[in-house]
Write a protein that holds these residues in place. Structure first.
Motif, PDB file in Angstrom:
ATOM      1  N   ARG A  80       0.824  -1.219   0.000  1.00  0.00           N
ATOM      2  CA  ARG A  80       0.000   0.000   0.000  1.00  0.00           C
ATOM      3  C   ARG A  80       0.853   1.262   0.000  1.00  0.00           C
ATOM      4  NH1 ARG A  80      -3.623  -2.063   4.048  1.00  0.00           N
ATOM      5  NH2 ARG A  80      -2.754  -0.492   5.424  1.00  0.00           N
ATOM      6  N   ARG A  81       2.105   1.132   0.446  1.00  0.00           N
ATOM      7  CA  ARG A  81       2.996   2.303   0.424  1.00  0.00           C
ATOM      8  C   ARG A  81       3.697   2.459  -0.918  1.00  0.00           C
ATOM      9  NH1 ARG A  81       4.907   4.447   6.015  1.00  0.00           N
ATOM     10  NH2 ARG A  81       2.966   4.096   7.109  1.00  0.00           N
ATOM     11  N   MET A  83       1.731   1.979  -3.885  1.00  0.00           N
ATOM     12  CA  MET A  83       0.674   2.320  -4.847  1.00  0.00           C
ATOM     13  C   MET A  83      -0.173   3.422  -4.218  1.00  0.00           C
ATOM     14  SD  MET A  83      -2.542   1.260  -3.855  1.00  0.00           S
ATOM     15  CE  MET A  83      -3.006   0.884  -2.196  1.00  0.00           C
ATOM     16  N   THR A  84      -1.130   3.939  -4.949  1.00  0.00           N
ATOM     17  CA  THR A  84      -2.133   4.796  -4.311  1.00  0.00           C
ATOM     18  C   THR A  84      -3.404   4.800  -5.161  1.00  0.00           C
ATOM     19  OG1 THR A  84      -2.524   6.870  -3.134  1.00  0.00           O
ATOM     20  CG2 THR A  84      -1.550   7.048  -5.329  1.00  0.00           C
ATOM     21  N   PHE A  87     -10.239   8.288  -5.753  1.00  0.00           N
ATOM     22  CA  PHE A  87     -11.632   7.835  -5.823  1.00  0.00           C
ATOM     23  C   PHE A  87     -12.504   8.854  -6.563  1.00  0.00           C
ATOM     24  CE2 PHE A  87      -9.689   5.704  -2.291  1.00  0.00           C
ATOM     25  CZ  PHE A  87     -10.295   4.459  -2.227  1.00  0.00           C
ATOM     26  N   ARG A 108       4.108   8.501   4.654  1.00  0.00           N
ATOM     27  CA  ARG A 108       5.161   7.573   4.224  1.00  0.00           C
ATOM     28  C   ARG A 108       6.536   7.995   4.730  1.00  0.00           C
ATOM     29  NH1 ARG A 108       3.095   5.434  -1.691  1.00  0.00           N
ATOM     30  NH2 ARG A 108       0.913   5.352  -1.106  1.00  0.00           N
TER      31      ARG A 108
ATOM     32  N   LEU B 132     -10.593   4.131   3.444  1.00  0.00           N
ATOM     33  CA  LEU B 132      -9.877   3.475   2.350  1.00  0.00           C
ATOM     34  C   LEU B 132      -8.886   4.440   1.716  1.00  0.00           C
ATOM     35  CD1 LEU B 132     -12.778   1.470   0.681  1.00  0.00           C
ATOM     36  CD2 LEU B 132     -10.886   0.560   2.010  1.00  0.00           C
ATOM     37  N   GLN B 133      -9.298   5.705   1.586  1.00  0.00           N
ATOM     38  CA  GLN B 133      -8.412   6.701   0.997  1.00  0.00           C
ATOM     39  C   GLN B 133      -7.151   6.859   1.844  1.00  0.00           C
ATOM     40  OE1 GLN B 133      -8.545   9.331  -2.009  1.00  0.00           O
ATOM     41  NE2 GLN B 133      -6.630   8.451  -1.267  1.00  0.00           N
ATOM     42  N   ILE B 134      -7.333   6.912   3.157  1.00  0.00           N
ATOM     43  CA  ILE B 134      -6.178   7.072   4.050  1.00  0.00           C
ATOM     44  C   ILE B 134      -5.252   5.856   3.930  1.00  0.00           C
ATOM     45  CG2 ILE B 134      -5.472   7.272   6.466  1.00  0.00           C
ATOM     46  CD1 ILE B 134      -8.089   8.862   6.950  1.00  0.00           C
ATOM     47  N   LEU B 135      -5.847   4.673   3.896  1.00  0.00           N
ATOM     48  CA  LEU B 135      -5.029   3.457   3.746  1.00  0.00           C
ATOM     49  C   LEU B 135      -4.317   3.461   2.398  1.00  0.00           C
ATOM     50  CD1 LEU B 135      -7.391   0.725   5.252  1.00  0.00           C
ATOM     51  CD2 LEU B 135      -5.293   1.621   6.260  1.00  0.00           C
ATOM     52  N   ALA B 136      -5.027   3.945   1.363  1.00  0.00           N
ATOM     53  CA  ALA B 136      -4.427   3.980   0.021  1.00  0.00           C
ATOM     54  C   ALA B 136      -3.302   5.007  -0.067  1.00  0.00           C
ATOM     55  CB  ALA B 136      -5.500   4.281  -1.025  1.00  0.00           C
ATOM     56  N   LEU B 137      -3.266   5.937   0.869  1.00  0.00           N
ATOM     57  CA  LEU B 137      -2.148   6.895   0.893  1.00  0.00           C
ATOM     58  C   LEU B 137      -0.952   6.299   1.619  1.00  0.00           C
ATOM     59  CD1 LEU B 137      -4.089  10.221   1.580  1.00  0.00           C
ATOM     60  CD2 LEU B 137      -2.853   9.622  -0.496  1.00  0.00           C
ATOM     61  N   GLY B 138      -1.132   5.087   2.148  1.00  0.00           N
ATOM     62  CA  GLY B 138      -0.009   4.386   2.763  1.00  0.00           C
ATOM     63  C   GLY B 138      -0.007   4.423   4.281  1.00  0.00           C
ATOM     64  N   ALA B 139      -1.133   4.770   4.888  1.00  0.00           N
ATOM     65  CA  ALA B 139      -1.171   4.875   6.346  1.00  0.00           C
ATOM     66  C   ALA B 139      -1.166   3.500   7.007  1.00  0.00           C
ATOM     67  CB  ALA B 139      -2.424   5.639   6.781  1.00  0.00           C
ATOM     68  N   SER B 140      -0.484   3.435   8.160  1.00  0.00           N
ATOM     69  CA  SER B 140      -0.616   2.234   8.990  1.00  0.00           C
ATOM     70  C   SER B 140      -1.961   2.367   9.717  1.00  0.00           C
ATOM     71  CB  SER B 140       0.526   2.172  10.000  1.00  0.00           C
ATOM     72  OG  SER B 140       0.447   3.308  10.845  1.00  0.00           O
ATOM     73  N   ARG B 141      -2.342   1.335  10.451  1.00  0.00           N
ATOM     74  CA  ARG B 141      -3.628   1.416  11.135  1.00  0.00           C
ATOM     75  C   ARG B 141      -3.657   2.545  12.191  1.00  0.00           C
ATOM     76  NH1 ARG B 141      -8.287  -1.256  10.908  1.00  0.00           N
ATOM     77  NH2 ARG B 141      -9.452  -1.252  12.842  1.00  0.00           N
ATOM     78  N   GLN B 143      -1.936   5.271  12.193  1.00  0.00           N
ATOM     79  CA  GLN B 143      -1.960   6.550  11.449  1.00  0.00           C
ATOM     80  C   GLN B 143      -3.365   6.825  10.913  1.00  0.00           C
ATOM     81  OE1 GLN B 143       1.181   5.709   8.562  1.00  0.00           O
ATOM     82  NE2 GLN B 143       2.417   7.374   9.394  1.00  0.00           N
ATOM     83  N   LEU B 147      -5.643  10.079  11.813  1.00  0.00           N
ATOM     84  CA  LEU B 147      -6.162  11.000  10.790  1.00  0.00           C
ATOM     85  C   LEU B 147      -7.685  11.113  10.853  1.00  0.00           C
ATOM     86  CD1 LEU B 147      -4.164  10.545   7.464  1.00  0.00           C
ATOM     87  CD2 LEU B 147      -4.397  12.586   8.841  1.00  0.00           C
TER      88      LEU B 147
END
Lengths: 372, 232
Positions: A80-81, A83-84, A87, A108, B132-141, B143, B147
Motif C-alpha cells: 500500500r505504500r 501504490m495509491t 476515488f 510515508r 480506504l483513501q487514508i489506507l491507500a495513501l499508505g497509512a498504517s492502522r 496513522q 487522521l
C-alpha cells in the motif's frame, strides 16, 4: 516490446455475505500501461480495483506485486505504500490544498525538505499552484479532484488506481482534467488502472481494456481490439457497437462471409470479414462511426454493403448526431452537424447507408441457434 | 431580583477576596470534573473507535446501549458506585468512598457514554470512503485512526465539552459518593445544594455563578482549541 508484469491477480474472489461479487480468474497489469476497466454501475469495477489495491479482504485467490506474493498483512501494508488510489469523491481532508497534497508523503515518512518541493511541483502540473493556501472545502469539484490527483502523483506510485475520477465532475471540468491526466500519465509513463463507464474516457486514457459485468471480466485486450472485435453482445453494446445484426451464414470463404439476416431482417444480406460455417448463427456488429450516409447509392464506393433506408430518429451525441435508420433492420450512423444539414436529415428522410465489409465485425456467440 | 443582585455582589466579593474555602471548592470541582473528563475521553474513544471501524454482530445493540448511557441519571450512577465502593462491596478494598477519587470514578461513569456516543456518531459521519483513501495513501492502522480523529476533531471536542458539562453540573453522584465533606469532597454543586438547604441564598447564588463562570471558561478554552486550526 513486452513489458514486465507489475501486478498479477489469480482467481480473485470476493464475497459480500453469501453472494460472490467478484470472480476474476486471471488479470495482469504491465509496467507503463493504463488498464481501463469498463462496465455499467454495479459491474464490480470498484470491487476489483479495491481488491487489486489490497484494500479489500479476498475470499480467495492471490495477488503478486513485482513477483512477490502479497500473502500477509505486512506485505499488503508495504504494498500500500508503493501504490495509491484516487476515488470518485476527492476525499480531501479539512486542511489546505498544500496540506492535503503533502498528506501521503507525510504518512510515508518523507521529510519536509522533500515534501515541500513535491507539493509545489505537482500542484503546478495539475494547474492548482495558485490554490495551495486555500482550504480544501472551498474548492470547486474540478479543483478538488485535481488536488486529489496531485496528492496521488506526489507519491510517485508504482501503480495508480483511478476509480471513476471524473464521474462527479461537470463536462468542462471533466474535459480539462481528462486532457491533463492523459498528458501526465503519458509523461510519467505511469502504470495505472482506471475504472469508468464511459467509453470515451477509456479510449482517451487506456491502452488495454477490460469489460466487466456482474463481477466477471467478459473480455480483456488492446483498446482497438476490444472496441472493434467484441467477443460478446454485451461487450459490443457497451463499447458503442450500436448495431448488432443476428443471422445465419449464407456463404463463407476467402476471409469473407455473407450473413443472411434473421427474424426482422427482411432477408437482407450483409458482407462481413470473418470465417464461419455456412448455416451457423452469428452476430455481426457495426460501429456507428463506420456507417456512411448518402442521398444516392454510390457504385464507385469501396463499401460493399449499401442499404436504402428511412431515418427514424436523430439524437445529438456531443460533437456528433446519431442517426437511427430503418433499412429493413436497425442501423445507427454518426454524422456531423454539417452533414446533417447538407443531407437535410430528419425523421422520415430516405437515405442510403453504406459500410465496408471490414466494418462489420463478427461476434461469435454460443447458444445463438436456440434464439433465432 | 434582589436575591440575584445580592448573589452577584457576594460572588464578586468571594472572588475578589480570594476566599480560601471557595477557592478550594472551585479548584476541587475543576480537578474532579477535569480528570473525570480526561478519563472518559480515553474510555469513550476506546469504545467509539473499534465500534465505528469494525463490523460485528450486535453492533446496533452496542450503539443503542451507548446512546442510552448518554442519559444515565447521576443518582443511579451514584448509587451503583457507592455500592461498589462500600466497605463490603466488590471494590471496597480500595477504600476510596467519600474521597475525590470516588467522585472522579462516578463522574467518569457518567461522562464516558456521553463522549463515546458523540465520538461514535462523529466517526460514523465521516465520508465512507475516507478510511480506504487514508489506507491507500499508505497509512498504517494507527496513522489511519489518528487522521480520522483529526478529521472529526470538531465534533470530538464537542463530545469533550458535553462530557465536561455533564459532570461539572451534576450533584447527585458527587454528593452520594463524596459526601460533601468540608475541605475534602465539597465541590461547587454540592456546596450550592447545602447552602440552599440552609437558606443561604446569597452564598448559593455566588457558588452557582462561580460554577457558570468555571463552565464557561473551560468551554471557551475548548472552543478556542476546536476552532484554532480550522481553515476558513
Amino acid at each position: 516490446m513486452s513489458r514486465a508484469t507489475v501486478l498479477e491477480a489469480r482467481n480473485l474472489k470476493v464475497h459480500r455475505g453469501q453472494t460472490q461479487v467478484l470472480d476474476v480468474p486471471a488479470l495482469d497489469l504491465r509496467a507503463g500501461e493504463v488498464l481501463a476497466l469498463m462496465g455499467p454501475n454495479g459491474a464490480g469495477k470498484s470491487t476489483l480495483m479495491l481488491a487489486l489495491a489490497g484494500l479489500l479482504p479476498l475470499s480467495g485467490g492471490s495477488l503478486r506485486f513485482k513477483g512477490a506474493e502479497l500473502a500477509g498483512r505486512p506485505e499488503r501494508e508495504a504494498y500500500r505504500r508503493r501504490m495509491t488510489m484516487v476515488f470518485q469523491d476527492p476525499l480531501l481532508f479539512d486542511a489546505t490544498v498544500a496540506q492535503n497534497i503533502a498528506t501521503g508523503l507525510k504518512l510515508r515518512g518523507a521529510p519536509a525538505t522533500l515534501r515541500e518541493p513535491a507539493v509545489r511541483a505537482w500542484a503546478q502540473r495539475l494547474g492548482i499552484g495558485h490554490l495551495l493556501g486555500r482550504p480544501a472545502r472551498q474548492l470547486s469539484g474540478g479543483e478538488a479532484q485535481r488536488t486529489a490527483l496531485a496528492r496521488a502523483f506526489a507519491l510517485g506510485p508504482e501503480i495508480l488506481f483511478l476509480d471513476e475520477p471524473f464521474a462527479s465532475l461537470d463536462a468542462p471540468a471533466r474535459e480539462g482534467l481528462l486532457d491533463d491526466l492523459g498528458r501526465i500519465l503519458a509523461e510519467t509513463g505511469s502504470t495505472a488502472v482506471l475504472s469508468t463507464h464511459d467509453q470515451a474516457e477509456a479510449a482517451r486514457l487506456g491502452h488495454r481494456l477490460a469489460v466487466m459485468k456482474d463481477g466477471v471480466i467478459l473480455q480483456t485486450g488492446g483498446l482497438r481490439e476490444v472496441m472493434n472485435h467484441p467477443e460478446d453482445p454485451f461487450v459490443a453494446a457497451f463499447v458503442g457497437m450500436e448495431t448488432l445484426l443476428k443471422g445465419q451464414v449464407a456463404s463463407s470463404g476467402g476471409g469473407l462471409l455473407t450473413l443472411r439476416l434473421g427474424r426482422g431482417g427482411d432477408g437482407h444480406e450483409v458482407l462481413a470479414v470473418g470465417e464461419a460455417r455456412p448455416g451457423q448463427t452469428i452476430l455481426v456488429g457495426i460501429r456507428p462511426e463506420h456507417v456512411a450516409l448518402s442521398l444516392h447509392s454510390d457504385k464507385s464506393s469501396s463499401a460493399r454493403n449499401a442499404f436504402p433506408g428511412t431515418v427514424t430518429k436523430v439524437v445529438p451525441r456531443g460533437p456528433f448526431f446519431k442517426v437511427e435508420l430503418d433499412c429493413g433492420f436497425f442501423l445507427a450512423a454518426y454524422v456531423t452537424a454539417q452533414s446533417l444539414a447538407e443531407l437535410e436529415l430528419g425523421p422520415g428522410s430516405t437515405i442510403v447507408a453504406s459500410f465496408k465489409a471490414t466494418a462489420a465485425h463478427l461476434i461469435r456467440r454460443e447458444g445463438l441457434e436456440s434464439e433465432v | 431580583m434582589d436575591l440575584i443582585w445580592e448573589g452577584l455582589r457576594k460572588a464578586l466579593e468571594l472572588l475578589l477576596t480570594l476566599d480560601p474555602e471557595v477557592l478550594r471548592i472551585t479548584m476541587l470541582s475543576l480537578e474532579v470534573s477535569g480528570l473525570a473528563t480526561l478519563i472518559s475521553l480515553v474510555i469513550g474513544l476506546g469504545i467509539a473507535i473499534p465500534v465505528a471501524l469494525t463490523e460485528f454482530p450486535g453492533k446496533r445493540l452496542v450503539i443503542a446501549l451507548l446512546n442510552t448511557g448518554m442519559g444515565l441519571p447521576p443518582v443511579v450512577v451514584g448509587l451503583f458506585v457507592t455500592v461498589l465502593l462500600w466497605r463490603n462491596g466488590p471494590l471496597g478494598f480500595l477504600e476510596i468512598l467519600y474521597t475525590p477519587a470516588a467522585m472522579i470514578l462516578a463522574q467518569a461513569v457518567i461522562a464516558s457514554p456521553i463522549i463515546a456516543g458523540i465520538s461514535l456518531s462523529a466517526l460514523q459521519h465521516l465520508p465512507p470512503g475516507l478510511r480506504l483513501q487514508i489506507l491507500a495513501l499508505g497509512a498504517s492502522r494507527p496513522q489511519m485512526v489518528w487522521l480520522l480523529l483529526k478529521e472529526a476533531r470538531l465534533p470530538l471536542l464537542a463530545a469533550v465539552m458535553a462530557g465536561f458539562g455533564g459532570v461539572i453540573s451534576e450533584v447527585g453522584a458527587s454528593i452520594m459518593v463524596g459526601g460533601n465533606i468540608k475541605g475534602q469532597t465539597r465541590v461547587l454543586t454540592t456546596a450550592t445544594v447545602m447552602e440552599t438547604s440552609k437558606g443561604n441564598f446569597e452564598v448559593a447564588f455566588a457558588l452557582s455563578i462561580l460554577l457558570l463562570v468555571l463552565a464557561f471558561t473551560v468551554n471557551a478554552v475548548l472552543t478556542h482549541l476546536q476552532q484554532r486550526n480550522r481553515p476558513r
